[in-house]
Every structure is written in structure tokens, then in C-alpha cells.
Design a protein around this motif. Structure first.
Motif, short mmCIF file in Angstrom:
data_model
loop_
_atom_site.label_atom_id
_atom_site.label_comp_id
_atom_site.label_asym_id
_atom_site.label_seq_id
_atom_site.Cartn_x
_atom_site.Cartn_y
_atom_site.Cartn_z
N ARG A 71 0.66 -0.73 -0.28
CA ARG A 71 -0.07 0.19 -0.18
C ARG A 71 0.72 1.20 -0.08
O ARG A 71 0.00 2.28 -0.48
N HIS A 72 1.69 1.20 1.04
CA HIS A 72 2.86 2.81 1.20
C HIS A 72 3.58 2.71 -0.50
O HIS A 72 3.90 3.94 -1.07
N ASP A 73 3.87 1.86 -1.04
CA ASP A 73 3.98 2.17 -2.50
C ASP A 73 3.09 2.38 -3.38
O ASP A 73 3.52 3.31 -4.07
N LEU A 74 2.40 1.99 -3.48
CA LEU A 74 1.02 2.50 -4.11
C LEU A 74 0.85 4.24 -3.93
O LEU A 74 0.99 5.44 -4.99
N GLU A 75 0.28 4.45 -2.32
CA GLU A 75 0.08 5.93 -2.30
C GLU A 75 1.83 6.84 -2.80
O GLU A 75 1.36 8.04 -2.91
N GLY A 76 3.18 6.17 -2.67
CA GLY A 76 4.75 6.78 -3.03
C GLY A 76 4.13 7.19 -4.74
O GLY A 76 4.55 8.57 -4.50
N ALA A 77 3.61 5.99 -5.66
CA ALA A 77 3.91 6.69 -6.62
C ALA A 77 2.70 7.87 -7.13
O ALA A 77 3.02 7.74 -7.91
N LEU A 78 1.61 7.95 -6.48
CA LEU A 78 0.42 8.95 -6.59
C LEU A 78 1.18 9.93 -6.17
O LEU A 78 0.47 11.25 -7.37
N HIS A 79 2.13 10.57 -5.69
CA HIS A 79 2.90 11.26 -4.97
C HIS A 79 4.25 11.84 -6.05
O HIS A 79 5.05 12.85 -5.99
N LEU A 80 3.66 11.55 -6.67
CA LEU A 80 5.20 11.04 -7.92
C LEU A 80 5.01 12.60 -8.76
O LEU A 80 4.05 12.61 -8.76
N PRO A 81 6.18 12.79 -9.38
CA PRO A 81 5.77 13.77 -9.98
C PRO A 81 5.50 13.33 -11.77
O PRO A 81 6.17 12.49 -11.48
N LEU A 82 5.17 14.37 -12.06
CA LEU A 82 4.27 14.03 -13.62
C LEU A 82 5.13 13.22 -14.50
O LEU A 82 5.16 11.88 -15.11
N ARG A 83 6.61 13.46 -14.68
CA ARG A 83 7.48 13.06 -15.38
C ARG A 83 7.96 11.71 -14.86
O ARG A 83 9.07 11.04 -15.73
N ASN A 84 7.82 11.32 -13.72
CA ASN A 84 8.04 9.88 -13.19
C ASN A 84 7.31 9.05 -13.72
O ASN A 84 5.75 9.21 -13.92
N ASP A 85 8.09 7.99 -14.50
CA ASP A 85 6.95 6.50 -14.86
C ASP A 85 6.69 6.42 -13.34
O ASP A 85 7.81 5.38 -12.85
N ALA A 86 5.15 5.98 -13.07
CA ALA A 86 4.34 5.83 -11.31
C ALA A 86 4.74 3.79 -11.60
O ALA A 86 5.32 3.37 -10.32
N MET A 87 4.26 3.44 -12.22
CA MET A 87 4.82 2.41 -13.32
C MET A 87 5.62 1.67 -12.70
O MET A 87 5.67 0.22 -11.95
N GLN A 88 7.07 2.29 -13.32
CA GLN A 88 7.96 2.29 -12.51
C GLN A 88 8.57 2.34 -11.76
O GLN A 88 9.45 0.99 -11.06
#
Length: 60
Positions: free
Chosen positions: A20-37
Motif C-alpha cells: 500500500r505504501h508503494d502505491l501511495e508513494g507512486a501517486l505522489h511522484l512528479p508527472l515526469r516520473n513513471d509511476a508504474m516503473q
């Protein structure tokens, strides 16, 4: 994808190899970062750590 996975229970996420923490962290990444990666890299790292802890250590 992360938002839909966050609707699942923690044990379901764990069965899928997600945290869950990884998924939440991905949502807070800058748009230029690939959340799925980011999510897959964290998932792979966790899987490798789990294999290391399960495998018996060789006497050296």
C-alpha cells in the motif's frame, strides 16, 4: 492503476506482490516520473528480499 489497487485489502495487495505504501508513494511522484516503473521496482526489490530470507545460508 494504483488508485484502483488501493481499494483492495492489504492481504489482497500482498498476494499480488504490492504494498500500500508503494502505491501511495507512486501517486505522489512528479508527472515526469513513471509511476508504474517505480511500483514494479519496489515490488521486485521486495520479492528479492523475501527470497533471500527464505533461502538457507551456506556455511562458509
Amino acid at each position: 492503476m494504483a488508485q484502483s489497487l488501493l481499494k483492495e485489502k492489504d492481504d489482497t495487495l500482498s498476494d499480488l506482490g504490492y504494498d500500500r505504501h508503494d502505491l501511495e508513494g507512486a501517486l505522489h511522484l512528479p508527472l515526469r516520473n513513471d509511476a508504474m516503473q517505480y511500483i514494479e521496482a519496489r515490488r521486485s526489490r521486495r520479492a528479492m528480499e523475501a527470497r533471500r530470507t527464505k533461502s538457507p545460508r551456506l556455511a562458509g
